[in-house]
Scaffold this motif. Sequence first.
Motif, PDB file in Angstrom:
ATOM      1  N   ILE A  50       0.838  -1.199   0.000  1.00  0.00           N
ATOM      2  CA  ILE A  50       0.000   0.000   0.000  1.00  0.00           C
ATOM      3  C   ILE A  50       0.875   1.253   0.000  1.00  0.00           C
ATOM      4  O   ILE A  50       0.621   2.199  -0.759  1.00  0.00           O
ATOM      5  N   LEU A  51       1.906   1.249   0.828  1.00  0.00           N
ATOM      6  CA  LEU A  51       2.795   2.413   0.898  1.00  0.00           C
ATOM      7  C   LEU A  51       3.500   2.650  -0.433  1.00  0.00           C
ATOM      8  O   LEU A  51       3.594   3.790  -0.899  1.00  0.00           O
ATOM      9  N   TYR A  52       4.002   1.586  -1.041  1.00  0.00           N
ATOM     10  CA  TYR A  52       4.658   1.736  -2.351  1.00  0.00           C
ATOM     11  C   TYR A  52       3.666   2.230  -3.404  1.00  0.00           C
ATOM     12  O   TYR A  52       3.994   3.063  -4.245  1.00  0.00           O
ATOM     13  N   SER A  53       2.446   1.720  -3.352  1.00  0.00           N
ATOM     14  CA  SER A  53       1.422   2.154  -4.297  1.00  0.00           C
ATOM     15  C   SER A  53       1.107   3.641  -4.114  1.00  0.00           C
ATOM     16  O   SER A  53       0.971   4.387  -5.093  1.00  0.00           O
ATOM     17  N   ASN A  54       1.014   4.066  -2.871  1.00  0.00           N
ATOM     18  CA  ASN A  54       0.747   5.474  -2.591  1.00  0.00           C
ATOM     19  C   ASN A  54       1.899   6.364  -3.062  1.00  0.00           C
ATOM     20  O   ASN A  54       1.677   7.428  -3.641  1.00  0.00           O
ATOM     21  N   ARG A  55       3.116   5.899  -2.827  1.00  0.00           N
ATOM     22  CA  ARG A  55       4.263   6.691  -3.299  1.00  0.00           C
ATOM     23  C   ARG A  55       4.333   6.679  -4.816  1.00  0.00           C
ATOM     24  O   ARG A  55       4.724   7.669  -5.431  1.00  0.00           O
TER      25      ARG A  55
END
Length: 172
Positions: A79-84
């Motif tokens: 999720i964090l990588y997707s958001n970044r």
Amino acid sequence: MNISPSFSPHNDVLNANPSTPSEKLSLIEELKRRGRVSVSTKRYPDAKSLYTKAIETLTTLVEKSEESESEKHKKDLAILYSNRSLCNLQMNQSSDSYDDATHATCNDPNYVKGFWRLGQACMAMKKTEEALIAYEKALGLDGESKAFKKECDKVKKQLEKERQDEIERKEK
């Protein structure tokens, strides 16, 4: 570690160095919260810095976790990588967006939004065939999504146009 040498309203969390797992998880939650607010107000550089710190912090937990806990952390990393990836895409950093979307899909191969972001990054980089593969993977994970179906159709049309253009160039 100082992520941003200039003043940031987020220096308190960006420069934090928690030592225990519970302190790290609390920091990650605050980074995610601030990241969401930054995205919603289109402050993408701030959001990117916040998500980067969250990724770095969570990665240290993944390395030291039991397998079941590690799997949960990997889903959170996705999720964090997707958001970044979104932040990078909005800042016209499509190569970085592509890398982050790829990390998202590697951390959680069932994370639909990771494949959506990968498709978006591929389109930004004019990697139409790869975009279609990513969107089809997203559609395979969520076959009810009209948005995914629409995007697949759009990319297929773009791919056909590119192929026609290539044929016409070769004929000249």
